[in-house]
Design a protein around this motif. Sequence first.
Motif, PDB file in Angstrom:
ATOM      1  N   SER A 104       0.826  -1.195   0.000  1.00  0.00           N
ATOM      2  CA  SER A 104       0.000   0.000   0.000  1.00  0.00           C
ATOM      3  C   SER A 104       0.874   1.264   0.000  1.00  0.00           C
ATOM      4  CB  SER A 104      -0.894  -0.036   1.235  1.00  0.00           C
ATOM      5  OG  SER A 104      -1.796   1.014   1.203  1.00  0.00           O
ATOM      6  N   SER A 105       1.929   1.237   0.782  1.00  0.00           N
ATOM      7  CA  SER A 105       2.864   2.375   0.825  1.00  0.00           C
ATOM      8  C   SER A 105       3.519   2.611  -0.526  1.00  0.00           C
ATOM      9  CB  SER A 105       3.959   2.117   1.866  1.00  0.00           C
ATOM     10  OG  SER A 105       3.417   2.201   3.158  1.00  0.00           O
ATOM     11  N   ILE A 106       3.846   1.528  -1.204  1.00  0.00           N
ATOM     12  CA  ILE A 106       4.467   1.662  -2.526  1.00  0.00           C
ATOM     13  C   ILE A 106       3.484   2.332  -3.491  1.00  0.00           C
ATOM     14  CG2 ILE A 106       5.277   0.333  -4.537  1.00  0.00           C
ATOM     15  CD1 ILE A 106       6.535  -1.644  -2.481  1.00  0.00           C
ATOM     16  N   VAL A 161       0.946   4.370  -2.671  1.00  0.00           N
ATOM     17  CA  VAL A 161       0.791   5.774  -2.270  1.00  0.00           C
ATOM     18  C   VAL A 161       1.990   6.611  -2.718  1.00  0.00           C
ATOM     19  CG1 VAL A 161       0.699   7.333  -0.272  1.00  0.00           C
ATOM     20  CG2 VAL A 161      -0.736   5.285  -0.319  1.00  0.00           C
ATOM     21  N   SER A 162       3.188   6.088  -2.503  1.00  0.00           N
ATOM     22  CA  SER A 162       4.364   6.897  -2.830  1.00  0.00           C
ATOM     23  C   SER A 162       4.515   7.050  -4.344  1.00  0.00           C
ATOM     24  CB  SER A 162       5.629   6.333  -2.178  1.00  0.00           C
ATOM     25  OG  SER A 162       5.904   5.048  -2.665  1.00  0.00           O
ATOM     26  N   CYS A 172       2.901  10.039  -5.869  1.00  0.00           N
ATOM     27  CA  CYS A 172       3.446  11.405  -5.760  1.00  0.00           C
ATOM     28  C   CYS A 172       4.894  11.472  -6.228  1.00  0.00           C
ATOM     29  CB  CYS A 172       3.230  11.987  -4.367  1.00  0.00           C
ATOM     30  SG  CYS A 172       3.924  11.060  -3.037  1.00  0.00           S
ATOM     31  N   GLU A 173       5.281  10.556  -7.099  1.00  0.00           N
ATOM     32  CA  GLU A 173       6.612  10.659  -7.701  1.00  0.00           C
ATOM     33  C   GLU A 173       6.671  11.895  -8.590  1.00  0.00           C
ATOM     34  OE1 GLU A 173       7.791   5.908  -7.895  1.00  0.00           O
ATOM     35  OE2 GLU A 173       7.560   7.053  -9.751  1.00  0.00           O
ATOM     36  N   ALA A 174       7.756  12.642  -8.441  1.00  0.00           N
ATOM     37  CA  ALA A 174       7.869  13.918  -9.150  1.00  0.00           C
ATOM     38  C   ALA A 174       7.743  13.747 -10.663  1.00  0.00           C
ATOM     39  CB  ALA A 174       9.192  14.589  -8.802  1.00  0.00           C
ATOM     40  N   VAL A 191       4.042  13.794 -11.470  1.00  0.00           N
ATOM     41  CA  VAL A 191       3.111  14.850 -11.052  1.00  0.00           C
ATOM     42  C   VAL A 191       3.663  16.276 -11.091  1.00  0.00           C
ATOM     43  CG1 VAL A 191       1.840  13.237  -9.567  1.00  0.00           C
ATOM     44  CG2 VAL A 191       3.673  14.624  -8.571  1.00  0.00           C
ATOM     45  N   SER A 192       4.965  16.447 -11.409  1.00  0.00           N
ATOM     46  CA  SER A 192       5.541  17.785 -11.210  1.00  0.00           C
ATOM     47  C   SER A 192       4.816  18.851 -12.043  1.00  0.00           C
ATOM     48  CB  SER A 192       7.042  17.792 -11.467  1.00  0.00           C
ATOM     49  OG  SER A 192       7.329  17.494 -12.797  1.00  0.00           O
ATOM     50  N   VAL A 216       1.333  19.523 -10.447  1.00  0.00           N
ATOM     51  CA  VAL A 216       1.451  20.241  -9.181  1.00  0.00           C
ATOM     52  C   VAL A 216       1.812  21.702  -9.443  1.00  0.00           C
ATOM     53  CG1 VAL A 216       2.832  20.471  -7.090  1.00  0.00           C
ATOM     54  CG2 VAL A 216       2.015  18.227  -7.783  1.00  0.00           C
ATOM     55  N   TRP A 217       2.735  21.923 -10.352  1.00  0.00           N
ATOM     56  CA  TRP A 217       3.154  23.283 -10.689  1.00  0.00           C
ATOM     57  C   TRP A 217       1.962  24.138 -11.106  1.00  0.00           C
ATOM     58  CZ3 TRP A 217       8.132  25.711 -11.402  1.00  0.00           C
ATOM     59  CH2 TRP A 217       8.053  26.949 -12.032  1.00  0.00           C
ATOM     60  N   LYS A 246      -1.243  23.610 -10.578  1.00  0.00           N
ATOM     61  CA  LYS A 246      -2.206  23.801  -9.494  1.00  0.00           C
ATOM     62  C   LYS A 246      -1.684  24.838  -8.497  1.00  0.00           C
ATOM     63  CE  LYS A 246      -4.782  19.485  -9.538  1.00  0.00           C
ATOM     64  NZ  LYS A 246      -4.922  18.168  -8.922  1.00  0.00           N
ATOM     65  N   PHE A 247      -0.372  24.821  -8.260  1.00  0.00           N
ATOM     66  CA  PHE A 247       0.210  25.697  -7.253  1.00  0.00           C
ATOM     67  C   PHE A 247       0.145  27.161  -7.700  1.00  0.00           C
ATOM     68  CE2 PHE A 247       3.869  27.722  -5.091  1.00  0.00           C
ATOM     69  CZ  PHE A 247       3.494  27.478  -3.788  1.00  0.00           C
ATOM     70  N   PHE A 248       0.543  27.402  -8.941  1.00  0.00           N
ATOM     71  CA  PHE A 248       0.596  28.791  -9.408  1.00  0.00           C
ATOM     72  C   PHE A 248      -0.699  29.229 -10.099  1.00  0.00           C
ATOM     73  CE2 PHE A 248       5.280  28.065  -9.282  1.00  0.00           C
ATOM     74  CZ  PHE A 248       5.553  29.034  -8.340  1.00  0.00           C
ATOM     75  N   SER A 250      -1.059  23.819  -0.954  1.00  0.00           N
ATOM     76  CA  SER A 250      -1.800  23.582  -2.203  1.00  0.00           C
ATOM     77  C   SER A 250      -1.699  24.718  -3.209  1.00  0.00           C
ATOM     78  CB  SER A 250      -3.268  23.254  -1.915  1.00  0.00           C
ATOM     79  OG  SER A 250      -3.637  23.621  -0.625  1.00  0.00           O
ATOM     80  N   SER A 251      -1.453  25.938  -2.750  1.00  0.00           N
ATOM     81  CA  SER A 251      -1.303  27.014  -3.736  1.00  0.00           C
ATOM     82  C   SER A 251      -0.409  28.128  -3.210  1.00  0.00           C
ATOM     83  CB  SER A 251      -2.664  27.599  -4.133  1.00  0.00           C
ATOM     84  OG  SER A 251      -3.123  28.459  -3.107  1.00  0.00           O
ATOM     85  N   MET A 272      10.788  26.371  -7.174  1.00  0.00           N
ATOM     86  CA  MET A 272       9.829  25.508  -7.867  1.00  0.00           C
ATOM     87  C   MET A 272      10.342  25.084  -9.239  1.00  0.00           C
ATOM     88  SD  MET A 272       6.984  24.649  -6.212  1.00  0.00           S
ATOM     89  CE  MET A 272       5.635  24.458  -7.389  1.00  0.00           C
ATOM     90  N   ASP A 285      12.520  13.486  -5.956  1.00  0.00           N
ATOM     91  CA  ASP A 285      11.908  12.187  -6.203  1.00  0.00           C
ATOM     92  C   ASP A 285      10.404  12.251  -5.996  1.00  0.00           C
ATOM     93  OD1 ASP A 285      14.346  10.635  -6.648  1.00  0.00           O
ATOM     94  OD2 ASP A 285      14.793  11.163  -4.563  1.00  0.00           O
ATOM     95  N   TYR A 286       9.999  13.003  -4.971  1.00  0.00           N
ATOM     96  CA  TYR A 286       8.584  13.055  -4.630  1.00  0.00           C
ATOM     97  C   TYR A 286       8.138  14.495  -4.405  1.00  0.00           C
ATOM     98  CZ  TYR A 286       9.145   8.066  -3.780  1.00  0.00           C
ATOM     99  OH  TYR A 286       9.418   6.728  -3.920  1.00  0.00           O
ATOM    100  N   ILE A 287       6.905  14.762  -4.782  1.00  0.00           N
ATOM    101  CA  ILE A 287       6.306  16.052  -4.467  1.00  0.00           C
ATOM    102  C   ILE A 287       5.050  15.780  -3.650  1.00  0.00           C
ATOM    103  CG2 ILE A 287       5.366  18.198  -5.365  1.00  0.00           C
ATOM    104  CD1 ILE A 287       6.803  17.591  -7.992  1.00  0.00           C
ATOM    105  N   SER A 317       4.566   6.619   3.969  1.00  0.00           N
ATOM    106  CA  SER A 317       4.584   5.636   2.875  1.00  0.00           C
ATOM    107  C   SER A 317       5.883   5.722   2.077  1.00  0.00           C
ATOM    108  CB  SER A 317       3.405   5.877   1.929  1.00  0.00           C
ATOM    109  OG  SER A 317       2.208   5.513   2.556  1.00  0.00           O
ATOM    110  N   ILE A 318       6.353   6.936   1.875  1.00  0.00           N
ATOM    111  CA  ILE A 318       7.606   7.107   1.135  1.00  0.00           C
ATOM    112  C   ILE A 318       8.754   6.475   1.916  1.00  0.00           C
ATOM    113  CG2 ILE A 318       9.294   8.861   0.397  1.00  0.00           C
ATOM    114  CD1 ILE A 318       6.846  10.629  -0.348  1.00  0.00           C
ATOM    115  N   SER A 323       8.367   2.596   1.679  1.00  0.00           N
ATOM    116  CA  SER A 323       8.685   2.039   0.368  1.00  0.00           C
ATOM    117  C   SER A 323      10.179   2.158   0.060  1.00  0.00           C
ATOM    118  CB  SER A 323       7.818   2.666  -0.723  1.00  0.00           C
ATOM    119  OG  SER A 323       8.075   4.036  -0.828  1.00  0.00           O
TER     120      SER A 323
END
Lengths: 210, 210
Positions: free
Chosen positions: A182-184, A186-187, A190-192, A195-196, A199-200, A202-204, B128-129, B159, B166-168, B183-184, B187
């Motif tokens: 499950s941890s694998i 989840v992690s 969110c691997e960059a 999602v980078s 995320v970018w 959404k953030f800006f 988140s933002s 940013m 590796d993760y965000i 979780s990170i 894993s």
Amino acid sequence: MINNVREGIIFVLSGPSGGGKTTLAQRALERHSNLSFSVSYTTRIPREGEVDGKDYRFVSETEFGRMVKDNYFVEYAKVHNNYYGTPLEQFGMAKSTGIDLLLDIDVQGARQIRKNYSLAVLCFILPSSFEILRERLVERGSDNDAEINRRLSKVRQEMRDVHKYDYIIVNDDLDKTADTLSSIIVSARCEANRVSDIVWRKFFGEASKP
Amino acid sequence: MINNVREGIIFVLSGPSGGGKTTLAQRALERHSNLSFSVSYTTRIPREGEVDGKDYRFVSETEFGRMVKDNYFVEYAKVHNNYYGTPLEQFGMAKSTGIDLLLDIDVQGARQIRKNYSLAVLCFILPSSFEILRERLVERGSDNDAEINRRLSKVRQEMRDVHKYDYIIVNDDLDKTADTLSSIIVSARCEANRVSDIVWRKFFGEASKP
């Protein structure tokens, strides 16, 4: 293309029968929405309790051969004199919908998946020792001695490739191992490198570009 | 050398102040035994509530300069006119004892760590933002407007490097984010490139060689 849904992740479980893969896959599917199981096609005869369409799709060798010709499979392999194949259709769906896909396939299959899907997450699950594996296969009673020995010698061979996997999970406690898997999941989500960009934005705010 | 303890893993948390790093680090340390916090040295003045030796080790610029000369740091950097440095000593201990190390350092520092420890696990934590970040910094009230603007413009800059992590982790819910960080950690502890040799030996017995 601006897209705020990441692509579905391909999770591969490999490892010897008797290592607990099937139960662990079930646990993962119960725990994680947004995760679906890729049902493989096989030419082997169903074991007791196996349900067509749930555990495998059982087809004849002729049918399987036709599907191979039609490029129906992402990967297929002959294992212990039976054919196993992973259907391509769910991969396209995973990509466009972002629903992750869980596969239970052998080392040959995993190698093919890695070649075509470099971001796939490959997990190798094994019991704590070779001796325990032997005991489990004997206790299960579904294979004769020759079959058990064949399985064990395949394990020796497969273990040579274990370092090519992303994760190795030693299943010496089912609950703990289910948590680890499950941890694998989840992690990985969110691997960059997955999602980078999302995320970018959404953030800006939507208008900005990475 | 046959060694059945894997090397300690270097976990790096980066991200803007106001993103929740400090709380998340605390949660991770409470939840995971075998994880210790690397206390950085800094020349900046302690904020209210910060404890010397726990949050940071506060030293003068002269002292810091001497430590740099003595190669006391794995990495050090100047951030907002203050120096920050990560002491080397705990890295050797992590390597030999297998105790994982958690670092809270900025993007420059993370880049240095990656260079020297390619297997380090780099996590970028952010709210988140951008707007929420601004609000949090204002509410915290520990910085004046100029300082807040400087922090925000640094975030824009940082940013740009987020894809190198590796993760965000987007911290929009503290409990959920703490679970994700956990979780990170779990894993990373079964990544094949860290454990495959050890698992192999345990599986086949001590005498066997990968």
